[in-house]
Design a protein around this motif. Sequence first.
Motif, short mmCIF file in Angstrom:
data_model
loop_
_atom_site.label_atom_id
_atom_site.label_comp_id
_atom_site.label_asym_id
_atom_site.label_seq_id
_atom_site.Cartn_x
_atom_site.Cartn_y
_atom_site.Cartn_z
N PRO A 53 35.15 50.17 31.09
CA PRO A 53 34.45 49.47 30.02
C PRO A 53 33.77 50.42 29.01
O PRO A 53 33.47 50.01 27.89
CB PRO A 53 33.39 48.65 30.77
N LEU A 54 33.52 51.68 29.40
CA LEU A 54 32.86 52.63 28.52
C LEU A 54 33.84 53.38 27.62
O LEU A 54 33.43 54.17 26.78
CB LEU A 54 32.03 53.63 29.32
N THR A 89 37.03 42.23 39.35
CA THR A 89 35.76 42.77 38.87
C THR A 89 36.00 43.80 37.77
O THR A 89 37.01 44.50 37.77
CB THR A 89 34.97 43.42 40.01
N ARG A 90 35.04 43.89 36.86
CA ARG A 90 35.18 44.79 35.72
C ARG A 90 34.16 45.92 35.77
O ARG A 90 34.41 47.02 35.27
CB ARG A 90 35.03 43.99 34.42
N TYR A 91 33.01 45.65 36.37
CA TYR A 91 31.95 46.64 36.42
C TYR A 91 31.68 47.05 37.86
O TYR A 91 31.88 46.28 38.80
CB TYR A 91 30.67 46.09 35.78
N GLN A 94 29.52 44.78 40.06
CA GLN A 94 30.25 43.60 40.53
C GLN A 94 31.14 43.95 41.71
O GLN A 94 31.22 43.20 42.70
CB GLN A 94 31.10 43.03 39.39
N HIS A 121 22.76 55.65 33.26
CA HIS A 121 21.85 54.63 32.70
C HIS A 121 22.55 53.72 31.69
O HIS A 121 21.97 52.70 31.28
CB HIS A 121 20.64 55.30 32.05
N TRP A 123 25.49 52.33 32.45
CA TRP A 123 26.30 51.42 33.25
C TRP A 123 25.58 50.08 33.41
O TRP A 123 24.35 50.02 33.50
CB TRP A 123 26.57 52.01 34.63
N GLN A 124 26.36 49.02 33.50
CA GLN A 124 25.78 47.70 33.72
C GLN A 124 25.14 47.63 35.11
O GLN A 124 25.75 48.01 36.11
CB GLN A 124 26.84 46.61 33.58
N ASP A 125 23.91 47.15 35.15
CA ASP A 125 23.18 46.97 36.41
C ASP A 125 23.08 48.25 37.23
O ASP A 125 23.13 48.24 38.46
CB ASP A 125 23.83 45.87 37.27
N TRP A 126 22.90 49.38 36.54
CA TRP A 126 22.88 50.67 37.25
C TRP A 126 21.70 50.78 38.21
O TRP A 126 21.82 51.40 39.28
CB TRP A 126 22.87 51.82 36.25
N TRP A 128 20.45 48.34 39.91
CA TRP A 128 20.83 47.59 41.12
C TRP A 128 21.70 48.47 42.02
O TRP A 128 21.54 48.44 43.25
CB TRP A 128 21.59 46.32 40.74
#
Length: 201
Positions: A53-54, A89-91, A94, A121, A123-126, A128
């Motif tokens: 995604p990045l 899942t994409r991230y 997930q 930092h 990344w999505q929900d890093w 978590w």
Amino acid sequence: MNSARPFVRPGQTIGLLGGSFDPAHAGHVHITREALKRFDLDCVWWLVSPGNPLKSHGPAPLEKRMAQARRVMQHPRVTVTDIEARLGTRYTAQTLKALKAQYRGVRFVWLMGADNLAQFHLWQDWQWIMANVPVGVLARPGDRISARMSPAARLFAPYRIAGRHSHLLGWSDPPAWCFVNVPMVAQSSSAIRAAGGWSAT
């Protein structure tokens, strides 16, 4: 062993190395072998992602990258898998949530190079991820200082395990992370593509 859906026994400690592997190369193999040894892992799964995604440009077809990864990574305790595509899942967060739900009783350790810690930092929900899965960071050439000064490293500094105790990472309750310096192979997928050694078709 190389299968799309890995078999694992409860109680095992599994390292997860995610990425586009576009293409897989000796550097990936090297950090995988180091991770097995330094973090005392039972095995490592390569999570060959459908796409990053990045990154703005898509990678080569998944089947091609999987085949290349299997040619490069020959180790009885490493599995090359397309489980992210199968999970849908994409991230990373997930994927980790899905794996933790499907493989109860298994201890997962997220593996990454120091270059990824430097941008973690983004990344999505890093947070978590750091709070729910131990993270093993392997230094790569030129990335040590930026990784150590990164927002993720600063915020989770109290939970860092010293490199000399790296073998305890998989048994540690998260948040827990460990940064190890290892002799590195200075090779990258982007350099291979730039040199014309790999195409997206």
